[in-house]
Design a protein around this motif. Structure first.
Motif, PDB file in Angstrom:
ATOM      1  N   GLU A 175      50.749  48.279  39.381  1.00 47.91           N
ATOM      2  CA  GLU A 175      49.814  47.439  38.647  1.00 47.91           C
ATOM      3  C   GLU A 175      48.836  46.855  39.652  1.00 47.91           C
ATOM      4  O   GLU A 175      49.248  46.265  40.663  1.00 47.91           O
ATOM      5  CB  GLU A 175      50.546  46.334  37.885  1.00 47.91           C
ATOM      6  N   PHE A 176      47.539  47.049  39.440  1.00 47.70           N
ATOM      7  CA  PHE A 176      46.543  46.704  40.442  1.00 47.70           C
ATOM      8  C   PHE A 176      45.330  46.060  39.801  1.00 47.70           C
ATOM      9  O   PHE A 176      45.072  46.210  38.593  1.00 47.70           O
ATOM     10  CB  PHE A 176      46.114  47.956  41.225  1.00 47.70           C
ATOM     11  N   THR A 177      44.563  45.349  40.619  1.00 52.48           N
ATOM     12  CA  THR A 177      43.286  44.810  40.158  1.00 52.48           C
ATOM     13  C   THR A 177      42.192  45.824  40.433  1.00 52.48           C
ATOM     14  O   THR A 177      42.350  46.740  41.253  1.00 52.48           O
ATOM     15  CB  THR A 177      42.954  43.494  40.884  1.00 52.48           C
ATOM     16  N   LEU A 178      41.074  45.660  39.772  1.00 52.59           N
ATOM     17  CA  LEU A 178      39.944  46.553  40.045  1.00 52.59           C
ATOM     18  C   LEU A 178      39.417  46.341  41.459  1.00 52.59           C
ATOM     19  O   LEU A 178      38.860  47.257  42.060  1.00 52.59           O
ATOM     20  CB  LEU A 178      38.840  46.328  39.017  1.00 52.59           C
ATOM     21  N   GLY A 179      39.605  45.127  41.997  1.00 52.24           N
ATOM     22  CA  GLY A 179      39.225  44.885  43.389  1.00 52.24           C
ATOM     23  C   GLY A 179      40.053  45.712  44.352  1.00 52.24           C
ATOM     24  O   GLY A 179      39.538  46.219  45.357  1.00 52.24           O
ATOM     25  N   GLY A 214      48.292  41.051  29.014  1.00 52.37           N
ATOM     26  CA  GLY A 214      48.781  39.724  29.370  1.00 52.37           C
ATOM     27  C   GLY A 214      49.068  39.509  30.840  1.00 52.37           C
ATOM     28  O   GLY A 214      49.597  38.458  31.220  1.00 52.37           O
ATOM     29  N   ALA A 215      48.759  40.476  31.698  1.00 54.66           N
ATOM     30  CA  ALA A 215      49.072  40.358  33.123  1.00 54.66           C
ATOM     31  C   ALA A 215      47.823  40.035  33.924  1.00 54.66           C
ATOM     32  O   ALA A 215      46.726  40.507  33.620  1.00 54.66           O
ATOM     33  CB  ALA A 215      49.689  41.655  33.647  1.00 54.66           C
ATOM     34  N   ALA A 216      47.993  39.191  34.948  1.00 50.85           N
ATOM     35  CA  ALA A 216      46.877  38.822  35.830  1.00 50.85           C
ATOM     36  C   ALA A 216      47.450  38.449  37.187  1.00 50.85           C
ATOM     37  O   ALA A 216      48.645  38.186  37.333  1.00 50.85           O
ATOM     38  CB  ALA A 216      46.078  37.673  35.234  1.00 50.85           C
ATOM     39  N   ARG A 217      46.587  38.440  38.191  1.00 46.41           N
ATOM     40  CA  ARG A 217      47.027  38.130  39.555  1.00 46.41           C
ATOM     41  C   ARG A 217      45.977  37.280  40.250  1.00 46.41           C
ATOM     42  O   ARG A 217      44.782  37.596  40.185  1.00 46.41           O
ATOM     43  CB  ARG A 217      47.273  39.414  40.342  1.00 46.41           C
ATOM     44  N   LEU A 218      46.427  36.224  40.917  1.00 41.01           N
ATOM     45  CA  LEU A 218      45.519  35.443  41.747  1.00 41.01           C
ATOM     46  C   LEU A 218      45.133  36.273  42.957  1.00 41.01           C
ATOM     47  O   LEU A 218      45.987  36.913  43.584  1.00 41.01           O
ATOM     48  CB  LEU A 218      46.179  34.135  42.191  1.00 41.01           C
ATOM     49  N   THR A 219      43.847  36.287  43.295  1.00 36.08           N
ATOM     50  CA  THR A 219      43.380  37.142  44.386  1.00 36.08           C
ATOM     51  C   THR A 219      42.902  36.363  45.599  1.00 36.08           C
ATOM     52  O   THR A 219      42.285  36.910  46.492  1.00 36.08           O
ATOM     53  CB  THR A 219      42.232  38.042  43.885  1.00 36.08           C
ATOM     54  N   GLY A 220      43.162  35.069  45.646  1.00 36.61           N
ATOM     55  CA  GLY A 220      42.803  34.278  46.821  1.00 36.61           C
ATOM     56  C   GLY A 220      41.516  33.515  46.679  1.00 36.61           C
ATOM     57  O   GLY A 220      41.213  32.643  47.485  1.00 36.61           O
ATOM     58  N   GLY A 221      40.729  33.832  45.680  1.00 38.23           N
ATOM     59  CA  GLY A 221      39.483  33.104  45.467  1.00 38.23           C
ATOM     60  C   GLY A 221      39.703  31.889  44.589  1.00 38.23           C
ATOM     61  O   GLY A 221      40.831  31.529  44.221  1.00 38.23           O
ATOM     62  N   ARG A 222      38.629  31.231  44.220  1.00 31.66           N
ATOM     63  CA  ARG A 222      38.711  30.034  43.388  1.00 31.66           C
ATOM     64  C   ARG A 222      38.548  30.345  41.902  1.00 31.66           C
ATOM     65  O   ARG A 222      38.688  29.475  41.060  1.00 31.66           O
ATOM     66  CB  ARG A 222      37.630  29.028  43.815  1.00 31.66           C
ATOM     67  N   GLY A 223      38.243  31.572  41.585  1.00 29.98           N
ATOM     68  CA  GLY A 223      38.037  31.941  40.195  1.00 29.98           C
ATOM     69  C   GLY A 223      39.347  32.131  39.454  1.00 29.98           C
ATOM     70  O   GLY A 223      40.442  31.891  39.982  1.00 29.98           O
ATOM     71  N   LYS A 224      39.234  32.587  38.229  1.00 31.29           N
ATOM     72  CA  LYS A 224      40.426  32.800  37.414  1.00 31.29           C
ATOM     73  C   LYS A 224      41.178  34.035  37.896  1.00 31.29           C
ATOM     74  O   LYS A 224      40.598  34.901  38.568  1.00 31.29           O
ATOM     75  CB  LYS A 224      40.021  32.950  35.949  1.00 31.29           C
ATOM     76  N   PRO A 225      42.469  34.146  37.593  1.00 27.23           N
ATOM     77  CA  PRO A 225      43.249  35.320  38.017  1.00 27.23           C
ATOM     78  C   PRO A 225      42.614  36.621  37.511  1.00 27.23           C
ATOM     79  O   PRO A 225      42.042  36.666  36.422  1.00 27.23           O
ATOM     80  CB  PRO A 225      44.620  35.079  37.375  1.00 27.23           C
ATOM     81  N   ALA A 226      42.737  37.661  38.325  1.00 22.89           N
ATOM     82  CA  ALA A 226      42.145  38.957  37.979  1.00 22.89           C
ATOM     83  C   ALA A 226      43.076  39.750  37.069  1.00 22.89           C
ATOM     84  O   ALA A 226      44.300  39.747  37.253  1.00 22.89           O
ATOM     85  CB  ALA A 226      41.856  39.751  39.244  1.00 22.89           C
ATOM     86  N   ALA A 227      42.510  40.414  36.087  1.00 25.36           N
ATOM     87  CA  ALA A 227      43.284  41.250  35.177  1.00 25.36           C
ATOM     88  C   ALA A 227      43.915  42.412  35.937  1.00 25.36           C
ATOM     89  O   ALA A 227      43.371  42.898  36.935  1.00 25.36           O
ATOM     90  CB  ALA A 227      42.385  41.769  34.058  1.00 25.36           C
TER      91      ALA A 227
END
Length: 249
Positions: A175-179, A214-227
């Protein structure tokens, strides 16, 4: 009309010694993504010529084997990678290198293969290779023979493979982010990509990725968790995801 044939089915009058003999070898540019960079598998030569210098794994094709068989045999012998792993690798024939003076020993024509494969183990030297190691692109200086040219051609080929296939998802977590997916492309292509444009193209390509509900991950930035996403059912990209310049670099 049937032509006359001599021993072993050779045409009558044919002289195989009328041509200067030459050897056929194989060279393998096997690449992977690790530690945030594109790496290539190299060996330290244990014999002359170029003893002690970095080179691609490879060697001579034996009289009763094909180039493909020789490629897998040499890869296993010189790197110590498990036989079952080597047998299962998808090796893509890159091109043939036939410059007359490419090998100081004699006239040698090489059939080169390449592969971009995830999760490969640490190698160790064997056969006539004193040592084997994954090295980042740009960190190994000059290579023996014309192997720098082969490595450059291999990078172009695997870069193109990411344009037309879904191979990049194999280098991401399940499971990965688009980033994270974008980072794989940037690593292999060696160029920065525009984030919104990359996201738009990925999500518009049927079957490339699937959202994890329903899954998301914090990526270290200040924005909302990434899908989060997982690899989709497609194997080829339609339309292709071209590099910024639209052609291999």
């Amino acid at each position: 009309m049937v032509s006359a044939a001599g021993p072993a089915g050779k045409p009558e009058g044919y002289d195989p010694y009328a041509f200067e003999p030459f050897a056929v070898t194989v060279d393998l540019a096997v690449c992977t993504v690790r530690d945030g960079g594109l790496h290539v598998l190299l060996i330290r030569r244990g014999e002359e010529p170029y003893k002690g210098e970095w080179a691609l794994p490879g060697g001579f094709v034996l009289p009763r084997e094909s180039a493909g068989q020789a490629a897998r045999r040499e890869l296993a012998e010189e790197t110590g990678l498990p036989d079952d792993l080597v047998a299962g690798l998808h090796l893509e024939q890159l091109r043939t290198y036939s410059d007359p003076d490419r090998d100081p020993r004699m006239r040698v024509v090489s059939v080169a293969y390449t592969a971009l494969v995830p999760d490969l183990p640490e190698p160790h030297g064997g056969g006539d290779a004193a040592h084997a190691q994954w090295l980042p692109f740009g960190a190994f200086g000059s290579l023996a023979f014309d192997h720098e040219r082969i490595v450059a051609d291999a990078r172009d080929r695997i870069g193109a493979k990411l344009e037309y296939t879904c191979l990049a998802t194999a280098f991401c977590p399940p499971e990965f982010t688009l980033g994270e997916l974008q980072q794989v492309y940037e690593t292999v292509w060696g160029t920065a990509l525009d984030r919104p444009n990359f996201r738009r193209k990925v999500l518009a390509t049927p079957g490339f990725v699937e959202p994890v509900a329903g899954a998301a991950r914090l990526t270290g930035g200040r924005g909302k968790p990434a899908a989060l996403y997982r690899a989709g059912v497609a194997t080829a990209l339609h339309p292709p995801l071209l590099r910024p310049e639209g052609r291999p670099s």
